[in-house]
Scaffold this active site. Structure first.
Site, PDB file in Angstrom:
ATOM      1  N   ASN A 146       4.375  11.576   0.211  1.00  0.00           N
ATOM      2  CA  ASN A 146       3.412  10.474   0.345  1.00  0.00           C
ATOM      3  C   ASN A 146       2.199  10.996   1.106  1.00  0.00           C
ATOM      4  OD1 ASN A 146       2.006   8.131   0.861  1.00  0.00           O
ATOM      5  ND2 ASN A 146       3.492   7.323   2.356  1.00  0.00           N
ATOM      6  N   TRP A 147       1.120  11.225   0.355  1.00  0.00           N
ATOM      7  CA  TRP A 147      -0.068  11.828   0.977  1.00  0.00           C
ATOM      8  C   TRP A 147      -0.842  10.829   1.835  1.00  0.00           C
ATOM      9  CZ3 TRP A 147      -2.787  14.928  -3.571  1.00  0.00           C
ATOM     10  CH2 TRP A 147      -1.886  15.890  -4.051  1.00  0.00           C
ATOM     11  N   LYS A 148      -0.543   9.565   1.674  1.00  0.00           N
ATOM     12  CA  LYS A 148      -1.299   8.504   2.369  1.00  0.00           C
ATOM     13  C   LYS A 148      -2.795   8.680   2.056  1.00  0.00           C
ATOM     14  CE  LYS A 148       2.312   8.452   5.808  1.00  0.00           C
ATOM     15  NZ  LYS A 148       2.746   7.984   7.110  1.00  0.00           N
ATOM     16  N   HIS A 196       5.713  -0.020   1.943  1.00  0.00           N
ATOM     17  CA  HIS A 196       5.668   0.963   3.028  1.00  0.00           C
ATOM     18  C   HIS A 196       5.332   0.222   4.332  1.00  0.00           C
ATOM     19  CE1 HIS A 196       4.397   4.326   5.519  1.00  0.00           C
ATOM     20  NE2 HIS A 196       5.051   5.107   4.688  1.00  0.00           N
ATOM     21  N   GLU A 205       3.424   0.872   6.643  1.00  0.00           N
ATOM     22  CA  GLU A 205       1.990   0.796   6.973  1.00  0.00           C
ATOM     23  C   GLU A 205       1.328  -0.343   6.213  1.00  0.00           C
ATOM     24  OE1 GLU A 205       1.065   4.906   6.233  1.00  0.00           O
ATOM     25  OE2 GLU A 205       2.200   5.467   8.021  1.00  0.00           O
ATOM     26  N   GLU A 223      13.130   3.969   5.968  1.00  0.00           N
ATOM     27  CA  GLU A 223      12.156   4.601   6.848  1.00  0.00           C
ATOM     28  C   GLU A 223      12.067   3.824   8.155  1.00  0.00           C
ATOM     29  OE1 GLU A 223       9.267   7.197   4.587  1.00  0.00           O
ATOM     30  OE2 GLU A 223       8.376   5.212   4.623  1.00  0.00           O
ATOM     31  N   GLY A 275       5.754   9.327  11.418  1.00  0.00           N
ATOM     32  CA  GLY A 275       4.568   9.963  11.992  1.00  0.00           C
ATOM     33  C   GLY A 275       4.651  10.138  13.498  1.00  0.00           C
ATOM     34  N   SER A 309       9.433  11.557   9.797  1.00  0.00           N
ATOM     35  CA  SER A 309       9.330  12.866  10.466  1.00  0.00           C
ATOM     36  C   SER A 309      10.271  13.916   9.871  1.00  0.00           C
ATOM     37  CB  SER A 309       9.555  12.714  11.979  1.00  0.00           C
ATOM     38  OG  SER A 309       8.555  11.871  12.534  1.00  0.00           O
ATOM     39  N   GLY A 344       5.940  12.199   4.757  1.00  0.00           N
ATOM     40  CA  GLY A 344       4.529  11.906   4.993  1.00  0.00           C
ATOM     41  C   GLY A 344       3.793  13.155   5.432  1.00  0.00           C
ATOM     42  N   GLY A 345       3.613  13.311   6.735  1.00  0.00           N
ATOM     43  CA  GLY A 345       2.813  14.409   7.291  1.00  0.00           C
ATOM     44  C   GLY A 345       3.139  15.780   6.721  1.00  0.00           C
TER      45      GLY A 345
HETATM   46  C1  PEP Z   1       5.994   8.059   5.584  1.00  0.00           C
HETATM   47  O1  PEP Z   1       4.919   7.622   5.914  1.00  0.00           O
HETATM   48  O2  PEP Z   1       6.545   7.625   4.562  1.00  0.00           O
HETATM   49  C2  PEP Z   1       6.614   9.087   6.414  1.00  0.00           C
HETATM   50  C3  PEP Z   1       7.894   9.277   6.307  1.00  0.00           C
HETATM   51  O3  PEP Z   1       5.785   9.770   7.270  1.00  0.00           O
HETATM   52  P1  PEP Z   1       6.178  11.035   8.202  1.00  0.00           P
HETATM   53  O4  PEP Z   1       6.997  11.966   7.356  1.00  0.00           O
HETATM   54  O5  PEP Z   1       4.867  11.622   8.605  1.00  0.00           O
HETATM   55  O6  PEP Z   1       6.970  10.494   9.349  1.00  0.00           O
END
Ligand code: PEP
Length: 269
Positions: free
Chosen positions: A19-21, A111, A113, A181, A187, A227, A248-249
């Site tokens: 997920n590049w956001k 999600h 966010e 999640e 994040g 994470s 994500g990141g």
């Molecule tokens: C996400 O936003 O779906 C996510 C899991 O982010 P991260 O891996 O950065 O915690």
């Protein structure tokens, strides 16, 4: 046509989803996808044992689709959101019909966010799940609790409630993915333990079984997200009810994401 892998029958095909956001414009997306492809290909890891999916911003989708198609890159394409409506006066919204035309296979729905910054309720999420299914997209339904919710009602209650709401009206043969999640792990670098992930992912599979039957529960992939890194992915993938990761990141760093995809090479898996 972009190459879209279908989940294997029988054992669930692991899914590693990036997920590049709101990162990488369409030019950066081309460089990134090419480099990821070469990295995995060099490592002889485009062997179909893991499904790789990328979720770029909307403005990149056409470009990435064209690249996957032209270079026969076996990554599935996903979008980060979809409208609950199919067409009409909904400024700024994106129809599932448009995503399907771009050969998108997946769409992330609910999600944290979007729940947090765009006030998406369980009802909105359920509407978007229906829209995705209407257009042949596979919803990646995100659920998870905040730290306060975990302390107040335990590790599973919020995710169970969110998943039950999202599955309202979903037929037993629907193709969907669930991503657990925990909000406190997204994040933040504060990762859930494999046991914590297993506890909730196992419970979510039970919810699928109760609502849609054992077949649906056995074939549906349940991911962990929060994470995830190359150093911890193998420990999650050892858990029986964790079928992959929503990343994500770490999905924005080619070598790191490639190492996550190659988790089978890590010690002990
Ligand atoms: C996400 O936003 O779906 C996510 C899991 O982010 P991260 O891996 O950065 O915690």
């Amino acid at each position: 046509m972009a190459v879209n892998l279908r989940p294997a029958q029988g054992p669930r095909l692991p899914l590693i989803a990036g997920n590049w956001k709101m990162n990488l414009d369409h030019l950066q997306a081309v460089a990134f996808v090419q480099k990821l492809h070469w990295t995995l290909k060099d490592a002889k890891h485009e062997d179909g044992s893991v499904e790789v999916a990328v979720f770029p911003p909307f403005t990149d989708l056409r470009t990435v689709q064209t690249l996957l198609d032209a270079d026969k890159i076996p990554f599935a394409l996903g979008a980060q959101d979809v409208s609950a409506q199919d067409s009409g006066a909904y400024t700024g919204e994106i129809s599932g019909a448009f995503l399907a035309k771009l050969d998108a296979r997946y769409v992330i729905i609910g999600h944290s966010e979007r729940r947090q910054y765009h006030a998406e309720t369980d009802e909105v999420v359920a509407g978007k799940v229906q829209a995705a299914l209407r257009h042949g997209l596979v919803p990646v339904i995100c659920v998870g609790e905040t730290l306060e919710q975990r302390e107040e009602s335990g590790p599973t209650a919020v995710s169970v409630e969110q998943l039950e709401a999202a599955l309202a009206g979903v037929p037993a043969d629907a193709d969907f993915v669930v991503a657990y999640e925990p909000v406190w792990a997204i994040g933040t670098g504060q990762v859930a333990s494999p046991e914590q992930a297993q506890e909730v992912c196992g419970k979510l599979r039970e919810v699928i079984a109760e609502k849609l039957g054992q077949d649906a529960a056995s074939r549906t992939r349940v991911l962990y997200g929060g994470s995830v890194k190359s150093g911890n992915i193998a420990s999650f993938m050892r858990e029986p009810d964790v079928d992959g990761a929503l990343v994500g990141g770490a999905s924005l760093v080619v070598d790191e994401f490639a190492a996550i995809v190659r988790y089978q090479k890590h010690v002990g898996v």
